[in-house]
Motif scaffolding. Structure first.
Motif, PDB file in Angstrom:
ATOM      1  N   UNK A 231      12.312  -8.159   0.636  1.00  0.00           N
ATOM      2  CA  UNK A 231      10.852  -8.047  -0.035  1.00  0.00           C
ATOM      3  C   UNK A 231       9.872  -7.488   0.898  1.00  0.00           C
ATOM      4  N   UNK A 232       9.893  -8.075   2.172  1.00  0.00           N
ATOM      5  CA  UNK A 232       9.261  -7.500   3.310  1.00  0.00           C
ATOM      6  C   UNK A 232       9.201  -6.152   3.621  1.00  0.00           C
ATOM      7  N   UNK A 233      10.581  -5.766   3.589  1.00  0.00           N
ATOM      8  CA  UNK A 233      11.072  -4.264   3.940  1.00  0.00           C
ATOM      9  C   UNK A 233      10.381  -3.369   2.743  1.00  0.00           C
ATOM     10  N   UNK A 234      10.604  -3.866   1.697  1.00  0.00           N
ATOM     11  CA  UNK A 234      10.254  -3.184   0.391  1.00  0.00           C
ATOM     12  C   UNK A 234       8.590  -2.929   0.298  1.00  0.00           C
ATOM     13  N   UNK A 235       7.800  -4.036   0.648  1.00  0.00           N
ATOM     14  CA  UNK A 235       6.402  -3.872   0.794  1.00  0.00           C
ATOM     15  C   UNK A 235       6.043  -3.086   1.677  1.00  0.00           C
ATOM     16  N   UNK A 236       6.583  -3.068   3.201  1.00  0.00           N
ATOM     17  CA  UNK A 236       6.262  -2.110   4.178  1.00  0.00           C
ATOM     18  C   UNK A 236       6.471  -0.868   3.531  1.00  0.00           C
ATOM     19  N   UNK A 237       7.675  -0.400   3.006  1.00  0.00           N
ATOM     20  CA  UNK A 237       7.744   1.000   2.464  1.00  0.00           C
ATOM     21  C   UNK A 237       6.834   1.293   1.470  1.00  0.00           C
ATOM     22  N   UNK A 238       6.450   0.473   0.560  1.00  0.00           N
ATOM     23  CA  UNK A 238       5.534   0.601  -0.498  1.00  0.00           C
ATOM     24  C   UNK A 238       4.117   0.977  -0.049  1.00  0.00           C
ATOM     25  N   UNK A 239       3.742   0.217   1.080  1.00  0.00           N
ATOM     26  CA  UNK A 239       2.442   0.173   1.629  1.00  0.00           C
ATOM     27  C   UNK A 239       2.329   1.221   2.676  1.00  0.00           C
ATOM     28  N   UNK A 240       3.117   1.442   3.750  1.00  0.00           N
ATOM     29  CA  UNK A 240       2.794   2.360   4.605  1.00  0.00           C
ATOM     30  C   UNK A 240       3.802   3.477   4.606  1.00  0.00           C
ATOM     31  N   UNK A 241       4.432   3.723   3.589  1.00  0.00           N
ATOM     32  CA  UNK A 241       5.376   4.828   3.324  1.00  0.00           C
ATOM     33  C   UNK A 241       6.821   4.748   3.984  1.00  0.00           C
ATOM     34  N   UNK A 242       7.578   5.758   3.831  1.00  0.00           N
ATOM     35  CA  UNK A 242       9.081   5.490   4.179  1.00  0.00           C
ATOM     36  C   UNK A 242       9.203   5.762   5.838  1.00  0.00           C
ATOM     37  N   UNK A 243       8.394   6.463   6.442  1.00  0.00           N
ATOM     38  CA  UNK A 243       8.637   6.624   7.866  1.00  0.00           C
ATOM     39  C   UNK A 243       7.820   5.344   8.808  1.00  0.00           C
ATOM     40  N   UNK A 244       7.565   4.321   8.214  1.00  0.00           N
ATOM     41  CA  UNK A 244       7.172   3.104   8.733  1.00  0.00           C
ATOM     42  C   UNK A 244       8.248   2.632   9.740  1.00  0.00           C
ATOM     43  N   UNK A 245       7.927   2.500  10.948  1.00  0.00           N
ATOM     44  CA  UNK A 245       9.100   2.109  11.820  1.00  0.00           C
ATOM     45  C   UNK A 245       9.548   0.567  11.667  1.00  0.00           C
ATOM     46  N   UNK A 246       8.436  -0.146  11.425  1.00  0.00           N
ATOM     47  CA  UNK A 246       8.798  -1.782  11.101  1.00  0.00           C
ATOM     48  C   UNK A 246       9.845  -1.735   9.882  1.00  0.00           C
ATOM     49  N   UNK A 247       9.672  -1.073   8.925  1.00  0.00           N
ATOM     50  CA  UNK A 247      10.454  -1.176   7.815  1.00  0.00           C
ATOM     51  C   UNK A 247      12.067  -0.622   8.268  1.00  0.00           C
ATOM     52  N   UNK A 248      12.157   0.346   9.316  1.00  0.00           N
ATOM     53  CA  UNK A 248      13.279   0.559   9.606  1.00  0.00           C
ATOM     54  C   UNK A 248      13.958  -0.566  10.667  1.00  0.00           C
ATOM     55  N   UNK A 249      13.174  -1.156  11.397  1.00  0.00           N
ATOM     56  CA  UNK A 249      13.685  -2.170  12.117  1.00  0.00           C
ATOM     57  C   UNK A 249      14.014  -3.329  11.272  1.00  0.00           C
ATOM     58  N   UNK A 250      13.601  -3.666  10.136  1.00  0.00           N
ATOM     59  CA  UNK A 250      13.967  -4.492   9.245  1.00  0.00           C
ATOM     60  C   UNK A 250      15.196  -4.201   8.635  1.00  0.00           C
ATOM     61  N   UNK A 251      15.425  -2.947   8.272  1.00  0.00           N
ATOM     62  CA  UNK A 251      16.631  -2.520   7.638  1.00  0.00           C
ATOM     63  C   UNK A 251      17.722  -2.622   8.678  1.00  0.00           C
ATOM     64  N   UNK A 252      17.411  -1.967   9.972  1.00  0.00           N
ATOM     65  CA  UNK A 252      18.334  -2.395  11.040  1.00  0.00           C
ATOM     66  C   UNK A 252      18.686  -3.891  11.191  1.00  0.00           C
TER      67      UNK A 252
END
Lengths: 569, 371
Positions: A231-252
């Motif tokens: 959910x955190x990764x989902x919220x990051x993408x929803x809020x900051x867009x797909x290029x958000x590095x933190x969502x990438x880090x979470x996915x990694x």
């Protein structure tokens, strides 16, 4: 090598080239770019900035640890529940009927959030049992927090763990019984025979439970739990867009955890002695009626428990007026009518996305299975496991990877951005279904031994005729099974869908169910949709059983298909 | 049916290393039933597949009636083949299985139905016309596979171990029927089998393939009675091989010496070369007598002791120790007579003219055979 051989070898490279292009475009490059994005700064240089942000934020650390804990807890709980029941069935040599065996795989074809919503309807404050048992305490799963999610995921995946355990050990139940009659104690047989034999199945079932729970997005959201990594990764993408590095880090991070779990479990699965075929030969000892009754009681108890768990959803789908009473005040079928009427679009969407994904999976799976079959023996195992390792890529992570990689890419001819269309959905679904597709296609290939085609070639028939009259009919069943499995797995892949669906009108059924269930007025329709979906899956499985009874005998093949990475012969 | 002559010149084939077939040359006459026999893994099925066109030889040519067929596409070779597992398409009925492909190949001078019905009648499977293969017995499946191979009136019929899936009684019946049918149709036929009995029963000639090369070609009795190498002898049922030394004594007299059996002399017209040799004797060419029996002068006698005995029904097989050598002896079982007990000292007698002598295999020969 003569000219004819050179031509054949040349043609063999064409599907391999397509296969490589597909894997490169829709798996290697997107995931690779996401990996880089997670560890790079804006100038695309390796930097620890996002890692520092991630580590400095206690919420993210807590979410990561919570996710691991919930996934681990769900796997352990499911295993703890499955082992005693599997031991009982093994002890009494009760092999579940094929239909029950297949229903054991149902968790792969039904999303767990349906169970969560059903339990909320059943045990919530206004729910059927919740009202009755309110004197005991508040049973609403939404209030249980992380343990609630753990229990729900464990209940959802328990049949899968049980069936993998049963399938691994059933072949030796007869021998164990004979050994017991010769004086070996059952406790010794359980510790020295059952557990070592069942461990590969148990490890596989637990690994799937872990991976799916880690990747689950809809269940925590339906329970109002947000302190998990998905959910955190989902919220990051929803809020900051797909290029958000933190969502990438979470996915990694999710991918890394999944890979570790997959490697650990595959170690157990690979080294286990799996005998897929029930023991043959020898006299079958009659099962004592009392033992049969105990075994049947176990199975009946499990079935009753699941019907009760889903009764919340069944009642919701039939309820006319239901407010603060244990049972609905009136029953209607209008929710089903409404579901069929208003959700035609989502049904069509599901058919299109999952159908395309399944077709792709069958084609790619066939190419992969054929490539693996013709690879040198030392590569064969590694390639099989490599393909099976795709299971360890979470849907959320893949969706984030797609959004990052394809952002700004224009769809040829239509001139639309790729991520604004539904095109990425079937591609993500197909990558996720590939491990199962490859297995199913390997079995489809095995159902057509070379002499059958050679016999046709020698008869002088044209290639088209051989293809249409021999190859296709003989592989039809295997390919249909492959298609259905991939279709089913794609249809419940809500984690990818929630991130990749461009608009509500493009939503597949699973996402529509989720959306309906978020509103109090839509619960009836959502439940009806869910029941229709489960009914469809059950119907497909029953059809499979009927086909099995007609002599196709695909049961053992089906078991093998569902265990990616294990030997196919 | 068309009668054709098949010739293969220096055929070699490999799936990689090592080579599966090496320098295979043979000639099969029109209308002949030619068997290819050999132990498992010797390359006989690969040879059949190469002859059928299912595999392309690495080197060499195959000629049918003098025409090189290497470049002719598989579908145009007009070859019928019965596979080891019959390979009947499970989704088609018997009729559909047989009729498949018939319309595509030749100008049909009779309807497909008539042709298929005729074959069904000849092979005595008319009642299975609309049945699917899964419901057929092994014998019926074999007949359907044969009908499918014959329906296109092929120039050449290839049979890949077609009797291996049949139980003994049916096997005997089927090979008898096949022989009659083959003679009736006069079709050139190549049968591959690992079972010597099948080949000896029905083949006009046979080739013994060992380690990917043909070791001997001849008619069944010639191969059985006069194997030309230890490998062929072993394949045709010779079990006793005694190493020793051969010496030419006079113009037509030889002496074979082995430390265990001593020196034996007997006349032989075509004398093998002198030196290290191996004496081979079939188990049923040996006789066992009590140690104090009269020694018939027609036989050479050696003293030994019975190590084991196995009752096989028609015969009793004894293992007799003679020094460090153990000989296998088969004696007819006589009604009511028990097997000679283990440990009994016996005389083993044999007619030297019924033995064969081979030069002992050299290490480099064995190595080249393995390559």
């Amino acid at each position: 090598m003569n000219q004819r051989h050179r031509q054949t070898a040349g043609k063999a490279w064409i599907p391999l080239a397509f296969l490589a292009a597909y894997l490169l475009a829709f798996f290697v490059l997107p995931v690779g770019k996401m990996l880089i994005a997670g560890f790079a700064n804006e100038e695309h240089q390796l930097a620890s900035g996002s890692i520092a942000i991630f580590l400095d934020n206690p919420l993210y650390i807590e979410s990561l640890l919570n996710s691991v804990m919930v996934a681990l807890g769900a796997s352990v709980l499911a295993a703890l529940a499955a082992v005693p029941i599997a031991v009982t069935l093994w002890r009494f040599r009760l092999q579940p009927p094929l239909i029950l065996e297949l229903f054991g795989f149902l968790p792969l074809f039904v999303p767990p959030f349906m169970l969560s919503l059903s339990l909320q309807s059943l045990l919530g404050r206004g729910g059927a049992l919740g009202m009755v048992l309110q004197t005991v305490g508040d049973l609403d799963p939404a209030l249980w927090g992380l343990p609630g999610m753990m229990v729900i995921e464990a209940i959802h995946y328990f049949p899968l763990v049980l069936v993998t355990l049963v399938l691994n050990t059933a072949s030796f139940a007869q021998q164990a019984h004979e050994a017991a009659r010769l004086g070996n104690s059952w406790s010794r047989l359980i510790t020295r025979v059952f557990l070592p034999l069942g461990f590969p199945g148990l490890a596989f079932g637990m690994a799937i439970t872990f991976l799916k729970t880690l990747d689950d997005l809809a269940t925590p959201l339906s329970l109002g739990i947000t302190n998990l990594i998905a959910p955190q990764a989902f919220f990051r993408v929803s809020t900051y867009g797909s290029q958000d590095p933190l969502s990438s880090l979470m996915a990694v991070a999710m991918i890394a955890i999944s890979i570790v779990v997959w490697i650990v479990s595959s170690g157990f699965v690979r080294h286990g002695a799996i005998d897929w075929n029930p023991a043959s030969g020898g006299r079958t000892l009659a099962i004592q009626p009392a033992h049969r009754r105990i075994g049947m009681l176990c199975l009946a108890g499990i079935s009753a428990f699941y019907i009760t768990c889903y009764s919340g959803m069944i009642l919701n789908s039939l309820a006319g007026i239901w407010s603060h009473t244990p049972l609905p005040e009136s029953y209607v079928l209008s929710h089903y009518a409404s579901a069929l009427e208003s959700e035609t679009g989502s049904f069509i969407n599901t058919l299109v996305y999952c159908g395309l994904a399944a077709i792709l999976d069958v084609v790619i799976g066939l190419a992969m299975a054929r490539a693996i079959e013709h690879s040198p023996p030392r590569w064969n195992k590694a390639l099989s496991w490599g393909a099976a390792a795709l299971l360890s890529v979470p849907g959320v992570a893949l969706a984030i990877a797609y959004l990052q990689f394809f952002q700004g890419t224009q769809l040829p001819l239509l001139g639309q951005p790729l991520d604004a269309t539904w095109f990425l959905l079937p591609m993500a679904f197909s990558v996720r279904g590939l491990p199962f597709a490859m297995r199913a296609c390997a079995f489809a290939l095995q159902s057509l031994p070379a002499p059958y085609v050679e016999a046709a070639s020698l008869s002088g028939a044209s290639r088209l005729s051989i293809g249409l009259r021999v190859i296709l009919p003989m592989m039809a069943f295997g390919l249909t099974v492959a298609f259905l499995i991939c279709f089913g797995i794609a249809a419940v892949d809500l984690s990818s869908a929630m991130l990749l669906v461009p608009s509500e009108t493009d939503a597949p059924v699973s996402y529509s169910i989720y959306l309906h269930m978020q509103t109090s007025t839509g619960r009836g329709t959502g439940s009806a949709l869910a029941i229709l979906t489960i009914g469809f899956v059950a119907l497909a499985m029953s059809a499979f059983v009927l086909a099995a009874r007609r002599g196709w005998n695909p049961a053992s093949s089906f078991r093998r298909i569902m265990f990616p990475g294990t030997p196919t012969r | 049916m068309n009668n054709v002559r098949i010739e293969a010149d220096n055929i070699a084939f490999s799936y990689g290393e090592p080579r599966v077939l090496r320098n295979i040359s043979l000639s099969i006459e029109a209308g002949e039933l030619f068997a290819v026999v050999g132990p498992s893994g010797s390359g006989k099925t690969t040879l059949l597949r190469v002859l059928a066109g299912l595999e392309q030889p690495s080197t060499g040519n195959i000629r049918i009636n003098g025409i090189d067929v290497n470049a002719i596409p598989l579908a145009q070779r007009n070859v019928g083949m019965v596979f080891q597992n019959f390979a009947l398409w499970p989704h088609m009925t018997v009729f559909e299985n047989i009729a498949f492909g018939v319309s595509k190949r030749m100008p049909v001078d009779e309807s497909i139905d008539v042709r298929v019905e005729r074959l069904l009648a000849i092979l005595d499977i008319a009642e299975t016309r609309n049945v699917r293969p899964v419901h057929l017995s092994a014998g019926q499946q074999q007949r359907v596979a044969l009908a499918r191979a014959l329906v296109t009136e092929p120039r050449l019929l290839l049979l890949d171990d077609p009797f291996s899936n049949l139980e003994h009684g049916l096997r005997v019946q089927m090979r008898h029927d096949l022989r009659i049918l083959q003679r009736k149709l006069g079709i050139t036929t190549i049968l591959v089998t690992h079972d010597l009995e099948d080949a000896l029963c029905i083949a006009d000639r046979l080739a013994v393939v060992v380690h990917g090369s043909i070791r001997q070609i001849g008619n069944p009795t010639a191969i059985y009675d006069f194997p030309n190498s230890i490998e062929v002898a072993r394949f045709v049922g010779v079990e006793n091989f005694i190493p020793g030394t051969l010496k030419h004594i006079e113009s037509q007299l030889i002496e074979f010496f082995s430390p265990d059996i001593g020196a034996l002399r007997w006349p032989m017209r075509d004398r093998p070369p002198e030196g290290s040799s191996v004496l081979s004797i079939r188990p049923h060419a040996l006789h066992i007598c009590p140690i104090d029996s009269f020694r018939d002068g027609r036989y050479s006698w050696i003293e030994g002791g019975i190590v084991t005995s196995e009752f096989l029904g028609e015969v009793v097989r004894y293992q007799v120790a003679i020094g460090n050598t153990c000989l296998s002896v088969k004696q007819p079982h006589l009604l009511g007579s028990p097997a000679t007990p283990t440990g009994t000292p016996v005389l083993v007698g044999f007619d030297p003219s019924r033995t064969r002598i081979f030069p002992a295999a050299r290490d480099d020969d064995a190595a080249s055979a393995r390559d």
